[in-house]
Enzyme design. Structure first.
Site, PDB file in Angstrom:
ATOM      1  N   ASP A  45      55.074  36.041  62.352  1.00 22.59           N
ATOM      2  CA  ASP A  45      56.445  35.600  62.110  1.00 22.59           C
ATOM      3  C   ASP A  45      56.874  35.797  60.659  1.00 22.59           C
ATOM      4  OD1 ASP A  45      57.051  34.891  64.687  1.00 22.59           O
ATOM      5  OD2 ASP A  45      56.522  32.785  64.453  1.00 22.59           O
ATOM      6  N   GLU A 116      65.054  28.177  57.590  1.00 30.76           N
ATOM      7  CA  GLU A 116      65.539  26.945  56.970  1.00 30.76           C
ATOM      8  C   GLU A 116      65.574  27.070  55.461  1.00 30.76           C
ATOM      9  OE1 GLU A 116      61.465  27.034  56.369  1.00 30.76           O
ATOM     10  OE2 GLU A 116      62.121  26.572  58.407  1.00 30.76           O
ATOM     11  N   ASP A 145      59.667  13.032  50.499  1.00 37.94           N
ATOM     12  CA  ASP A 145      58.889  14.162  49.995  1.00 37.94           C
ATOM     13  C   ASP A 145      59.729  15.429  49.999  1.00 37.94           C
ATOM     14  OD1 ASP A 145      56.649  12.673  49.500  1.00 37.94           O
ATOM     15  OD2 ASP A 145      55.489  13.412  51.192  1.00 37.94           O
ATOM     16  N   ALA A 153      67.352  29.063  65.312  1.00 37.69           N
ATOM     17  CA  ALA A 153      66.189  29.952  65.351  1.00 37.69           C
ATOM     18  C   ALA A 153      65.006  29.363  64.598  1.00 37.69           C
ATOM     19  CB  ALA A 153      66.550  31.322  64.774  1.00 37.69           C
ATOM     20  N   ASN A 159      60.915  22.585  60.611  1.00 39.92           N
ATOM     21  CA  ASN A 159      61.739  21.479  61.087  1.00 39.92           C
ATOM     22  C   ASN A 159      61.046  20.688  62.192  1.00 39.92           C
ATOM     23  OD1 ASN A 159      64.443  20.086  61.757  1.00 39.92           O
ATOM     24  ND2 ASN A 159      63.997  21.167  63.664  1.00 39.92           N
TER      25      ASN A 159
END
Length: 255
Positions: A45, A116, A145, A153, A159
C-alpha cells in the site's frame, strides 16, 4: 478499456516486487508512464500511495498488484491474464486531502494526502490542539497524543487503528479522530462534510511540539495546520470486479 494496452510497470525495491517487474515486463512489454494507457504498481500500500502521488499529473489509472504486506489498495498478484483483468477492471475515483502546515519559523509546507493528514506529539508531553471547522471554533482544547482527518479511502488505515469509523467510499464525509485523547476524556471524534475546511491550531508549541504528516510527507514544529478536500485533484484506482474499495470497506466491518 482497450484490450491492446500499453502498460508501465513500476515496482518497489522489495525483492518480490522486483522479480514481478522482470516477469511482467518480459511478458507484456514495458512503456514509460507518459506513454502508457495504464500504470501497474507492484508492491504494498505504501508503494501504491507513492505511485499515485508521483503519476497524478499524468491522469492515468493505476492498477496495483500486491507484492508487499497489507495490500488494501492492491489486487492479488498473478502474471497470467493481465490484459483481460485490466480490461475488466472497475475504476474508483478519489480526491485527496490538501494540507497546509505552517511551522514556527513562518514557513508553510503544502502536501496532498490520499489516506489522512495526522498531527502527532513530537515530545514527551501530550499535544494541545484547538480545532476550527469552517471558520468556527469547535473545540477550545483537545489534549491528546494526536489527531487526524481522513478520507473514506483512508478510513481503514491509521484512522481505524485509532478507533475511528470506516466510511463508505462514496460518502461525501471526512472522519476526524483523536489519538489517545486525554481531555475531553475518550473523545470519539467527528464526521464532517467533505467540503469542510479544518484548522488545527497548536497550543503552546514551544513546550508541546507537534509534527504533521500527509501520506509520509512530514513537517515538524507546526503551529497551524489547515486541511481541506482537494476536489480539483482526482486519483484513478483500478480493481478487479467484485473486489473494489466499496466491497473491501464492507468486508472490513464484518470480519
Amino acid at each position: 478499456m482497450s484490450k491492446d494496452l500499453k502498460i508501465a510497470f513500476l515496482a518497489s525495491r522489495a525483492r518480490m516486487a522486483q522479480a514481478a517487474l522482470a516477469e511482467l515486463s518480459a511478458a507484456y512489454g514495458q512503456s514509460t508512464p507518459q506513454e502508457a494507457d495504464v500504470i501497474v504498481a507492484l508492491g504494498g500500500d505504501g508503494f501504491m500511495l507513492s505511485t499515485l502521488h508521483e503519476t497524478q499529473p499524468l491522469d492515468r489509472p493505476v492498477y496495483g498488484m500486491n507484492r508487499g504486506t497489507v495490500g488494501f489498495l492492491m489486487n492479488e498478484y498473478s502474471a497470467d491474464g493481465l490484459m483481460a483483468r485490466l480490461t475488466a477492471a472497475e475504476e474508483a475515483q478519489i480526491n485527496p486531502l490538501r494540507m497546509k502546515a505552517r511551522r514556527a519559523t513562518g514557513e508553510t509546507i503544502e502536501a496532498l494526502a490520499i489516506n489522512e493528514v495526522s498531527l502527532l506529539r513530537a515530545g514527551p508531553q501530550a499535544a494541545k490542539l484547538r480545532i476550527h471547522v469552517d471558520g468556527k471554533l469547535r473545540m477550545q482544547e483537545l489534549v491528546c497524543d494526536g489527531a487526524l482527518l481522513c478520507t473514506p479511502a483512508g478510513s481503514t488505515a491509521y484512522n481505524y487503528s485509532a478507533h475511528g469509523p470506516i466510511l463508505p467510499i462514496g460518502a461525501d464525509v471526512l472522519a476526524m479522530t483523536a489519538v489517545a485523547a486525554f481531555r475531553p476524556r475518550r473523545w470519539r471524534g467527528a464526521l464532517l462534510n467533505k467540503s469542510s475546511n479544518v484548522i488545527f491550531e497548536v497550543v503552546d508549541p514551544d513546550h508541546r511540539p507537534v509534527m504533521a504528516d500527509a501520506d509520509s510527507v512530514s513537517v515538524n514544529n507546526v503551529t497551524h495546520v489547515e486541511i481541506s478536500s482537494a476536489q480539483d485533484v482526482t486519483h484513478r484506482i483500478l480493481f478487479d470486479p467484485g473486489h473494489g474499495l466499496e466491497e473491501r470497506l464492507l468486508r472490513e466491518q464484518f470480519v
